[in-house]
Design an enzyme around this catalytic site. Structure first.
Site: not given
Length: 706
Positions: A357, A393
């Site tokens: 993330d 990401e």
């Protein structure tokens, strides 16, 4: 409670490594990094929820910033936490408060739930001086407790599938939401690790054609205080507080520590079925929030040593994540924490990879994202971590955070450009076919020059964050009122198209178009080069009623509704995945360069106008063009003299288009192999030298090159 000078609990010096609570068969070694603390106390409890603190004893040894001690009388199942003494000077970035029970950053199991109370904050909540005040309230009754565990587990010769990256089909799912409403999963197992491991769930994944499941965060996390005050909770779990402990919310058993074995059993059974397990991990920030947040772990152990603080204003946190704080990956102890956590999940829990993330935050040096960052360098040289699947990401909320295409070799990336491009194309935007052709080939503009292959592109149309696939073709606007933020949260520009009506409708023409558009979007995803990622429910018409930010909706808005799923869409998706699997030309891990396919003049990839002529420069710049025709083949080898050949037509036009098949070197005897049309519509198609391609559809023809 035993006091520090009691002799009833034997303590030996122990070791500063490994960190955490480690049972060796004879006792437990505790080691915790708290370099600037003047003293660290080990606290023992009998019950996680309301049990009184039975023992509080200082750790005697301090080595290289680590407080440690070995306790021969302790055993697995023991509940514990830490307290740390030191200065409380928020202006200087120091936030020690011995009244606050702290979680072990290396805890392998965490039992009990956080109960929001003023005592969790290091300062007097509601005071006009805010976090500059000091709270003497004991937070232990409201804190979860760490658990000493025995790591032994019978893996039964578990073997990781080790799938080639280009053959992976990723299915992004939430542990609870996937099986919570599944009628064939026993009620006591629904929404748990055991629920995913149930034969009904594994059978579903295999039947669909999924070989990789990517789980939303399973690290122990806390639900936000502001959500608690609104009667909501953090459903997605992007608020980690324990990087080694699988969250007990998803455990079917009640015994402290049982979730660890249950998670392992889930992984073992998925591997047995040939399915890889990838974890969505959140190392960029923690659940402690900004300077007004609670003191739960890192803040109370060594605020300076774990977080990025604002230069010259150490009271405040540098925030690249939008959550209030950022872990400081420029310092050795944080890097060690992250690397130890990753290795633990690989070696002890047998996971096959990670999706990071806001990975740009992890790759920031002092301020800027850098390919030469310590984080990326240490992963590259690690003999364990570097060998699993690593997905970034590639963005965060800070300046220069958008880094799609810029991560180094060995990394794959969520390709947001792929998502946006195909959405625009099927919405009918003008001037998109040039970029669509690039995304179809695996985004060579992003990855080829850096010696990465098409599999580096994690292609997706939807993800957990944003509209579901059904909502993408049913709503022009977000509808997030249920989140309690007056519809101000969530992305406002979704590149969606409601096909003529906002939300639910009984207009059959609109519904037919929506069904077609879902199939078209899935075709764009699964016929393109690169690694496809589907979101759970995309294959069966899952809706969130227009909510594009369902992070706080732990209810039917987020859970898969197995009773109301679209069986026709499921059958289409299953067939499409089988078509991709049976035609390796669609998942090559080398760049399709358009060179000669054989002794003929045909190229491995060629682009044609609907009139049958090869695309020229002027055609690519004609904004009105919304039909893309692609000839795709492979060079014949000595071992395979017959190379598969496809002719793909993507028609995003609102009108039917007559498509003439190419001639000369590209002439073939074509048969319809796949289409986004209904069966009866396919049966009505006729073709010879040309085909009348309906509006909003995909046609794939197949031949064999002799």
């Amino acid at each position: 409670m035993l006091q520090a000078n009691d002799e009833q609990l034997a303590q030996l010096p122990g070791s500063d490594y490994p960190l955490g609570a480690n049972w060796d068969g004879g006792g437990v070694n505790f080691a915790v990094y708290a370099q600037n603390a003047s003293r660290v106390w080990l606290c023992l409890f009998d019950e996680a929820a309301s049990g009184a603190e039975r023992v509080r004893v200082p750790l005697h040894k301090f080595t290289h910033g680590v407080w440690h001690g070995y306790f021969p009388d302790l055993r697995p199942g023991q509940l514990y936490g830490f307290r740390a003494e030191g200065p409380y000077q928020p202006e200087a970035g120091e936030r020690y408060n011995v009244n606050k029970l702290l979680l072990d950053p290396y805890a392998r199991s965490i039992s009990g739930e956080l109960k929001w109370d003023d005592a969790l904050f290091g300062y007097e909540l509601g005071h006009e001086s805010g976090d500059l005040t000091f709270s003497d309230k004991d937070s232990a009754p409201f804190m979860p407790k760490c658990v000493v565990i025995d790591q032994q587990f019978d893996w039964q010769n578990d073997r990781m599938p080790r799938l080639a990256r280009e053959r992976s089909v990723i299915y992004e799912a939430h542990v609870k939401g996937l099986s919570q409403l599944h009628p064939d999963v026993p009620e006591e197992l629904r929404g748990t690790y055991a629920g995913i491991a149930h034969p009904a769930m594994i059978g579903y994944l295999r039947d669909l054609g999924i070989n990789t499941i990517e789980l939303l965060p399973v690290h122990t996390f806390v639900s936000d205080h502001h959500l608690h005050e609104r009667g909501l909770s953090n459903y997605w779990g992007y608020n980690s507080i324990g990087f080694f402990a699988p969250d007990r919310r998803y455990a079917s058993g009640s015994e402290p520590g049982s979730e660890v074995a249950e998670f392992k059993e889930m992984v073992r059974r998925l591997h047995e079925a040939g399915i890889e397990v990838i974890l969505d991990v959140v190392y960029n920030h923690t659940g402690e929030g900004n300077h007004m947040g609670p003191t739960l772990c890192f803040r109370g152990l060594d605020n300076h040593g774990y977080y990025r603080l604002e230069p010259g204003q150490a009271r405040y946190y540098r925030d690249y994540t939008g959550t209030g704080n950022t872990l400081n990956t420029t310092v050795p102890n944080v890097l060690r924490l992250i690397m130890d956590s990753l290795r633990y999940w690989i070696t002890e829990m047998h996971v096959d990879g990670f999706r990071f993330d806001l990975a740009s935050t992890l790759a920031r040096e002092q301020f800027d994202v850098s390919r030469d960052s310590a984080f990326l360098d240490i992963i590259y040289q690690d003999p364990v971590i570097s060998q699993v699947k690593l997905i970034a990401e590639p963005w965060d909320v800070g300046d220069g955070g958008y880094q799609v295409g810029n991560f180094p070799q060995g990394w794959s990336e969520w390709n947001g450009k792929f998502r946006d491009c195909w959405r625009r194309f099927w919405r009918g935007d003008e001037g998109t076919i040039g970029e669509v052709s690039c995304r179809f080939l695996g985004s060579p503009d992003l990855y080829q020059a850096d010696s990465r292959m098409p599999s580096a592109s994690i292609n997706f149309i939807t993800a957990h964050d944003g509209f579901s696939l059904y909502d993408l073709v049913s709503y022009n606007e977000k509808h997030n009122a249920a989140n309690g933020e007056e519809n101000q949260d969530g992305e406002s520009e979704n590149l969606s198209w409601n096909c003529g009506a906002e939300g639910e409708t009984e207009d059959e023409q609109v519904l037919n178009l929506r069904r077609r558009q879902q199939r078209n979007l899935l075709c764009g995803l699964l016929l393109s080069q690169g690694t496809p990622m589907m979101t759970a429910g995309a294959e069966c018409g899952k809706t969130q009623n227009g909510n594009n930010n369902a992070y706080c909706q732990d209810n039917e808005i987020s859970w898969l509704d197995w009773e109301r799923r679209d069986h026709d869409l499921y059958a289409f998706t299953r067939a499409l995945l089988a078509f991709r699997r049976d035609n390796p030309i669609l998942s090559q891990d080398n760049w399709i360069m358009g060179d000669r396919a054989s002794s003929t003049d045909a190229r491995t990839v060629a682009w044609f106008t609907p009139e049958g002529g090869e695309m020229k420069t002027k055609h690519w710049h004609e904004a009105h063009r919304k039909t893309l025709c692609i000839f795709l083949t492979q060079r014949a080898s000595n071992h395979d003299m017959a190379a598969a050949t496809l002719y793909l037509i993507f028609n995003a036009s609102h009108e039917a288009i007559n498509v003439t098949f190419p001639r000369r070197a590209y002439k073939r005897s074509w048969e319809l192999a796949f289409a986004s049309l209904e069966p009866q519509e396919q049966e009505a198609l006729t073709w010879q030298q040309s085909v009348n391609c309906p509006p909003h559809c995909v046609l794939v023809f197949r031949s064999r090159e002799k």
